[in-house]
Design a protein around this motif. Structure first.
Motif, PDB file in Angstrom:
ATOM      1  N   ASP A  17       0.883  -1.225  -0.018  1.00  0.00           N
ATOM      2  CA  ASP A  17      -0.112   0.053  -0.091  1.00  0.00           C
ATOM      3  C   ASP A  17       0.596   1.290   0.110  1.00  0.00           C
ATOM      4  OD1 ASP A  17      -2.301  -1.433  -0.218  1.00  0.00           O
ATOM      5  OD2 ASP A  17      -2.675  -1.232   2.210  1.00  0.00           O
ATOM      6  N   LYS A  18       1.841   1.209   0.817  1.00  0.00           N
ATOM      7  CA  LYS A  18       2.754   2.354   0.889  1.00  0.00           C
ATOM      8  C   LYS A  18       3.626   2.766  -0.567  1.00  0.00           C
ATOM      9  CE  LYS A  18       3.336   2.512   5.841  1.00  0.00           C
ATOM     10  NZ  LYS A  18       4.475   2.059   6.961  1.00  0.00           N
ATOM     11  N   ALA A  19       3.670   1.513  -1.162  1.00  0.00           N
ATOM     12  CA  ALA A  19       4.455   1.682  -2.552  1.00  0.00           C
ATOM     13  C   ALA A  19       3.548   2.181  -3.403  1.00  0.00           C
ATOM     14  CB  ALA A  19       4.907   0.279  -3.004  1.00  0.00           C
ATOM     15  N   ILE A  20       2.102   1.887  -3.394  1.00  0.00           N
ATOM     16  CA  ILE A  20       1.127   2.671  -4.244  1.00  0.00           C
ATOM     17  C   ILE A  20       1.146   4.019  -3.875  1.00  0.00           C
ATOM     18  CG2 ILE A  20      -1.299   2.771  -4.770  1.00  0.00           C
ATOM     19  CD1 ILE A  20      -0.145   0.410  -5.989  1.00  0.00           C
ATOM     20  N   GLN A  21       1.167   4.348  -2.687  1.00  0.00           N
ATOM     21  CA  GLN A  21       1.041   5.775  -2.438  1.00  0.00           C
ATOM     22  C   GLN A  21       2.434   6.297  -2.921  1.00  0.00           C
ATOM     23  OE1 GLN A  21       0.731   5.290   1.906  1.00  0.00           O
ATOM     24  NE2 GLN A  21      -1.668   5.730   1.785  1.00  0.00           N
ATOM     25  N   GLU A  22       3.483   5.866  -2.954  1.00  0.00           N
ATOM     26  CA  GLU A  22       4.767   6.444  -3.315  1.00  0.00           C
ATOM     27  C   GLU A  22       4.769   6.594  -4.825  1.00  0.00           C
ATOM     28  OE1 GLU A  22       8.590   8.175  -3.569  1.00  0.00           O
ATOM     29  OE2 GLU A  22       7.031   8.186  -2.038  1.00  0.00           O
ATOM     30  N   VAL A  23       4.038   5.769  -5.516  1.00  0.00           N
ATOM     31  CA  VAL A  23       3.857   5.849  -6.982  1.00  0.00           C
ATOM     32  C   VAL A  23       2.876   6.991  -7.060  1.00  0.00           C
ATOM     33  CG1 VAL A  23       2.896   4.596  -9.051  1.00  0.00           C
ATOM     34  CG2 VAL A  23       4.583   3.396  -7.617  1.00  0.00           C
ATOM     35  N   SER A  24       1.927   7.066  -6.558  1.00  0.00           N
ATOM     36  CA  SER A  24       0.979   8.193  -6.838  1.00  0.00           C
ATOM     37  C   SER A  24       1.557   9.525  -6.672  1.00  0.00           C
ATOM     38  CB  SER A  24      -0.289   8.186  -5.796  1.00  0.00           C
ATOM     39  OG  SER A  24      -0.896   6.657  -5.741  1.00  0.00           O
ATOM     40  N   ALA A  25       2.428   9.641  -5.698  1.00  0.00           N
ATOM     41  CA  ALA A  25       3.290  10.857  -5.444  1.00  0.00           C
ATOM     42  C   ALA A  25       4.215  11.409  -6.379  1.00  0.00           C
ATOM     43  CB  ALA A  25       3.818  10.785  -3.995  1.00  0.00           C
ATOM     44  N   ARG A  26       4.791  10.285  -7.040  1.00  0.00           N
ATOM     45  CA  ARG A  26       5.602  10.542  -8.049  1.00  0.00           C
ATOM     46  C   ARG A  26       4.944  11.013  -9.525  1.00  0.00           C
ATOM     47  NH1 ARG A  26      10.484   6.011  -7.772  1.00  0.00           N
ATOM     48  NH2 ARG A  26      11.017   6.059  -5.480  1.00  0.00           N
ATOM     49  N   LEU A  27       3.851  10.378  -9.583  1.00  0.00           N
ATOM     50  CA  LEU A  27       3.021  10.685 -10.886  1.00  0.00           C
ATOM     51  C   LEU A  27       2.546  11.894 -10.773  1.00  0.00           C
ATOM     52  CD1 LEU A  27       1.014   7.294 -11.299  1.00  0.00           C
ATOM     53  CD2 LEU A  27       3.017   8.155 -12.874  1.00  0.00           C
ATOM     54  N   SER A  28       2.339  12.554  -9.401  1.00  0.00           N
ATOM     55  CA  SER A  28       1.537  13.603  -9.387  1.00  0.00           C
ATOM     56  C   SER A  28       2.635  14.888  -9.316  1.00  0.00           C
ATOM     57  CB  SER A  28       0.893  13.910  -7.895  1.00  0.00           C
ATOM     58  OG  SER A  28      -0.269  13.022  -7.779  1.00  0.00           O
ATOM     59  N   GLN A  29       3.735  14.470  -9.046  1.00  0.00           N
ATOM     60  CA  GLN A  29       4.869  15.346  -9.149  1.00  0.00           C
ATOM     61  C   GLN A  29       5.421  15.745 -10.358  1.00  0.00           C
ATOM     62  OE1 GLN A  29       8.028  13.741  -6.592  1.00  0.00           O
ATOM     63  NE2 GLN A  29       6.980  14.040  -4.888  1.00  0.00           N
ATOM     64  N   CYS A  30       5.326  14.656 -11.315  1.00  0.00           N
ATOM     65  CA  CYS A  30       5.364  14.991 -12.801  1.00  0.00           C
ATOM     66  C   CYS A  30       4.511  15.404 -13.857  1.00  0.00           C
ATOM     67  CB  CYS A  30       5.931  13.426 -13.214  1.00  0.00           C
ATOM     68  SG  CYS A  30       7.221  12.673 -12.498  1.00  0.00           S
ATOM     69  N   ASP A  62      -3.217  18.636 -15.796  1.00  0.00           N
ATOM     70  CA  ASP A  62      -3.423  17.334 -15.979  1.00  0.00           C
ATOM     71  C   ASP A  62      -3.859  16.603 -14.981  1.00  0.00           C
ATOM     72  OD1 ASP A  62      -2.057  17.999 -18.451  1.00  0.00           O
ATOM     73  OD2 ASP A  62      -0.157  17.329 -17.852  1.00  0.00           O
ATOM     74  N   ILE A  63      -4.489  15.366 -15.031  1.00  0.00           N
ATOM     75  CA  ILE A  63      -5.117  14.542 -14.079  1.00  0.00           C
ATOM     76  C   ILE A  63      -4.335  13.282 -14.248  1.00  0.00           C
ATOM     77  CG2 ILE A  63      -7.051  13.559 -13.410  1.00  0.00           C
ATOM     78  CD1 ILE A  63      -8.631  15.785 -14.698  1.00  0.00           C
ATOM     79  N   VAL A  64      -4.148  12.942 -12.842  1.00  0.00           N
ATOM     80  CA  VAL A  64      -3.710  11.378 -12.543  1.00  0.00           C
ATOM     81  C   VAL A  64      -4.714  10.754 -11.651  1.00  0.00           C
ATOM     82  CG1 VAL A  64      -2.040  12.079 -10.692  1.00  0.00           C
ATOM     83  CG2 VAL A  64      -2.041   9.919 -11.689  1.00  0.00           C
ATOM     84  N   ALA A  65      -5.137   9.618 -11.883  1.00  0.00           N
ATOM     85  CA  ALA A  65      -6.185   8.919 -11.239  1.00  0.00           C
ATOM     86  C   ALA A  65      -5.848   7.464 -11.299  1.00  0.00           C
ATOM     87  CB  ALA A  65      -7.660   9.083 -11.868  1.00  0.00           C
ATOM     88  N   ARG A  66      -6.290   6.728  -9.926  1.00  0.00           N
ATOM     89  CA  ARG A  66      -6.100   5.479  -9.666  1.00  0.00           C
ATOM     90  C   ARG A  66      -7.320   4.598 -10.389  1.00  0.00           C
ATOM     91  NH1 ARG A  66      -5.835   2.053  -4.080  1.00  0.00           N
ATOM     92  NH2 ARG A  66      -4.799   0.297  -4.725  1.00  0.00           N
ATOM     93  N   GLN A  67      -6.929   3.877 -11.186  1.00  0.00           N
ATOM     94  CA  GLN A  67      -8.091   2.892 -12.179  1.00  0.00           C
ATOM     95  C   GLN A  67      -8.361   2.037 -11.099  1.00  0.00           C
ATOM     96  OE1 GLN A  67      -9.586   3.691 -14.690  1.00  0.00           O
ATOM     97  NE2 GLN A  67     -10.157   1.862 -15.672  1.00  0.00           N
ATOM     98  N   SER A  68      -7.369   1.092 -10.697  1.00  0.00           N
ATOM     99  CA  SER A  68      -7.779  -0.121  -9.745  1.00  0.00           C
ATOM    100  C   SER A  68      -6.454  -0.656  -9.314  1.00  0.00           C
ATOM    101  CB  SER A  68      -8.676  -1.126 -10.389  1.00  0.00           C
ATOM    102  OG  SER A  68      -8.042  -1.717 -11.465  1.00  0.00           O
ATOM    103  N   GLY A  69      -6.189  -1.320  -8.144  1.00  0.00           N
ATOM    104  CA  GLY A  69      -5.249  -1.993  -7.711  1.00  0.00           C
ATOM    105  C   GLY A  69      -3.776  -1.479  -8.031  1.00  0.00           C
TER     106      GLY A  69
END
Length: 804
Positions: A423-436, A441-448
């Motif tokens: 779960d923390k890895a998913i949160q870190e991925v989300s943070a990196r995508l948001s920073q880029c 632009d929009i970034v969303a979590r589709q699933s899993g």
């Protein structure tokens, strides 16, 4: 074989002739002309050859003489060189070295022109080459075939802090290891082994913070390898400048303002994505470009702007323009100077669409209605709502991209470290995508482990740049709760309006492009193409038919003999799968095997092939025939936890000796998890099963692993064989592979041998086991039985006219 070397009555020859000991390289005999020319006495023999032949070429040749192909049909070396005569002076000669037998070489010497002019010219050329070598700013060293250092220039010696002449490969590697950050990544002997095939390059990170590019290239003389040229180039400044430029442009792309780089005459030379989008839409304002939209390129306005900049350091103004539809749109525009000591003056224009600010705020409020609880990103419903609204409002000038991102093998993180770290890895991925992503632009979590992004105001090129930046950030290592690991992702992109005009269609096509990447190795990006939809449907139909075929017994095996010249006591065959479909006819393995590997169905197919091969092999051996059979094993099948047990069970079931079975694995299947692969290979080898590397030369394995794998055989891929003889590069690669196999005491088999010329080349190179249509095409089991009944392995090729 007739000996063509001129060895008869050497004392009757007027030219000097030396006889050299093949073991220690010493002069053991000579004719009268040689004694006179070199000023030596017969009673002093044997003498060291290098005393009289000091050139680099001669030193390299005699140090590598054991690796040179021996033949009496032609001289091993025939060229000009410098020798020391009886007065100790350099003398230009042409020396011709012949191989006499296992114990002796013969050197025939023809003295060239002794004019001072020729000698001075040669000495001058030598001095000029030596001067150029020493004055090179790059660190340069000349190595022999074993990696031992022969010469190094001043820069190389200065870098290592000592004169490193005559250092061995191990000593030289040790000295360089003291400089690099991670010595484990730098083993000179491994790079030398790889460089025999083609030049090798690596970037070395040094302890002092600098970066060097090492190039190790083979050296040749008369088409024979004589050693290597090692160069080290300091690329620290280039690496830093490249990183700075990428960072600077990434910042310009990420800003919510439009940015235009202008030259001294206010001509536009670069746009960031927002500026490029408005430039392409400038006709909405009855303008043909940003230059006319903002009127900064007009001569009078340009003069006014430059005067203002000279006084105040910048120029700014709010510009209002009416669109063709009658709406008023406002832009805040600024122009600033940029100076650089090595270039002419430049300017940067910034602008902000004031009308879009309020619209962006509305989008943000709407997006907050649907948030993913783990990442606080927009969820699937919120993203779909935003995208649907965007497509409804779009006109013929609107451009944007949808990116579908799926993390590769993320389940391994959950399985290895637990769901909390996952779960923390998913949160870190989300943070990196948001920073880029950029504002808007929009970034969303589709699933899993799947994410979906909207990139506004981009075409294909601009979308590629943004996605490349996403990959750079996403692929950096992750450290969570003291656990460090890496992640990769497969990304698919669809473009509006080329790949769809509705939200669901754009997302579906981006997902198809993502699956296209996953099916071809993962960790990449691909734009959607129409044929992907057709390809997906065809793959689904083929997958269904393939699974039904196994149950319906539509698969069958054929066997292709492997011929070893000069033996007739046994025969070896390779089992090959075929599919006879009642609807499609004979289906090529190239059509269904890759799909079977992608879907995992290859495991069931592989079990069937193993069992059928062992069953047929038992029939042949029970009939008294000494025959071996090899079976191809896919990477997916090899990685199954119970694979070794399945092989052992097949041998027991069919009462076969283990040495009668050989398993063929590809290089790529062994390097995914080297430690686990070694364990399984050793377990198979302990059973007595023979192991082979199939399609050798086409993979990417580290050659150092080759020594650790308990394999018996290397099979040279047919892609190399088809171009020999006649293609020097392929000839060199094939010869190098054969030499490598012989050095490691491995059997070597050449696949795809179809002509006598290919067979003769391979035999001369040291390979005597072949597989191909020159001998037999793939045969049915009954045909193999007939071969076993009528003949053993022939010492001469048997022709087969049926080449099906």
């Amino acid at each position: 074989m007739q000996n063509n070397a001129p060895v008869i009555s050497i004392n009757k020859l007027f030219d000097p002739v030396l006889i050299i000991d093949a073991v220690n390289g010493q002069i053991i005999s000579a004719n009268s002309a040689a004694f006179e020319f070199f000023g030596i006495h017969k009673g002093l023999l044997p003498l060291t050859l290098s005393t009289y032949f000091p050139s680099i070429e001669d030193q390299v040749f005699w140090s590598a003489k054991s690796e040179i192909i021996k033949s009496t049909d032609f001289p091993l070396i025939d060229s000009e060189t410098m020798v020391l005569d009886k007065n100790g002076e350099n003398c230009l000669v042409r020396r011709c070295v012949w191989w006499l037998d296992e114990n002796r070489y013969q050197v025939l010497i023809r003295i060239q022109s002794s004019s001072n002019h020729s000698l001075q010219h040669i000495q001058l050329q030598k001095a000029e080459m030596s001067s150029a070598f020493d004055s090179s700013i790059h660190l340069t060293a000349i190595l022999d075939l074993h990696g031992n250092l022969l010469h190094s220039n001043l820069a190389f010696n200065s870098w290592l802090g000592q004169d490193v002449s005559a250092q061995s490969a191990t000593q030289l590697s040790g000295l360089i290891n003291t400089k690099v950050i991670d010595p484990a990544l730098y083993e000179l002997d491994q790079w030398i082994l790889a460089a025999r095939l083609h030049p090798q390059q690596i970037e070395l990170k040094l302890k002092d913070g600098s970066t060097f590019k090492q190039t190790l290239a083979p050296r040749f003389n008369n088409n024979r390898a004589i050693g290597y040229l090692l160069t080290l180039e300091d690329i620290t400044l280039h690496v830093e400048q490249d990183a700075y430029q990428r960072l600077a442009w990434s910042a310009l792309e990420a800003t919510d303002e439009g940015v235009v780089i202008l030259d001294e005459a206010f001509a536009s030379i670069a746009y960031n994505p927002i500026a490029n989008a408005l430039n392409n839409q400038s006709h909405d304002f009855e303008a043909d470009s940003l230059e006319t939209l903002f009127a900064y390129a007009q001569a009078t306005q340009q003069l006014l702007i430059k005067q203002t900049i000279a006084k105040k350091g910048l120029w700014h103004q709010t510009i209002r323009q009416r669109t063709r539809s009658g709406n008023i749109q406002s832009f805040k525009v600024r122009i600033l100077p940029v100076s650089h000591p090595n270039s002419a003056a430049h300017y940067v224009l910034f602008f902000k669409d004031l009308n879009a600010v309020s619209a962006s705020e509305m989008v943000t409020q709407d997006r907050n209605r649907h948030l993913d609880p783990l990442t606080l990103l927009s969820d699937r419903a919120g993203f779909m709502q935003t995208l649907s609204e965007l497509t409804r409002q779009a006109d013929n000038t609107t451009k944007f991209a949808v990116v579908y991102l799926d993390l590769d093998f993320f389940k391994h993180v959950n399985e290895s470290f637990g769901l909390s770290i996952g779960d923390k890895a998913i949160q870190e991925v989300s943070a990196r995508l948001s920073q880029c992503i950029r504002p808007g632009d929009i970034v969303a979590r589709q699933s899993g482990d799947e994410f979906i992004l909207l990139l506004q105001h981009v075409d294909e090129l601009q979308a590629s740049k943004v996605v490349s930046r996403l990959q750079d950030h996403l692929f950096q290592p992750y450290t969570i709760e003291k656990e460090t690991f890496s992640l990769t992702a497969s990304l698919g992109i669809s473009l509006y309006p080329d790949n769809g005009k509705h939200a669901a269609e754009l997302i579906r096509n981006a997902e198809r492009a993502m699956h296209f990447v996953k099916n071809r190795g993962r960790a990449g990006v691909r734009f959607y193409q129409h044929q992907m939809s057709q390809s997906l449907l065809s793959r689904m139909k083929l997958d269904h038919s393939m699974r039904a075929a196994l149950k319906a017994e539509e698969f069958f095996l054929v066997y292709q003999p492997q011929i070893t010249l000069g033996t007739n006591d046994h025969l070896s065959v390779e089992a090959l799968i075929r599919w006879q479909s009642p609807d499609q006819g004979l289906v090529s393995p190239a059509s269904f095997i890759p799909l079977a590997e992608e879907t995992g169905f290859i495991v069931q197919i592989g079990r069937w092939v193993l069992d059928e091969t062992c069953k047929q092999l038992a029939k042949w051996r029970n009939a008294g025939y000494q025959i071996m059979a090899s079976v191809n094993v896919s990477a997916v099948q090899f990685q199954q936890s119970g694979f070794v047990d399945e092989v052992a069970e097949a041998l027991i079931t069919h009462q076969l000796p283990a040495h009668a079975l050989e398993l063929e694995l590809t290089e790529s299947s062994l390097i995914k998890d080297v430690d686990e692969a070694i364990k399984r290979l050793r377990a198979l080898a302990d059973l007595g099963i023979r192991l082979a590397i199939d399609d050798f030369g086409t993979g990417y394995s580290n050659l150092a692993y080759l020594k650790q794998f308990p394999i018996n055989t290397l099979k040279i891929d047919r892609s190399f064989i088809k171009n020999v003889p006649g293609q020097p590069v392929d000839e060199g690669l094939v010869s190098a592979m054969i030499n490598m196999a012989n050095a490691l005491d491995l059997n070597i088999i050449a696949e795809g041998v179809e002509t006598e010329q290919q067979q003769q080349f391979l035999q001369n190179a040291g390979c005597e086991t072949y597989q191909g249509f020159l001998y037999y095409p793939p045969q049915s089991a009954d045909a193999i039985s007939e071969i076993l009944l009528n003949t053993q392995t022939p010492s001469k090729p048997l022709r087969c006219t049926n080449r099906s």
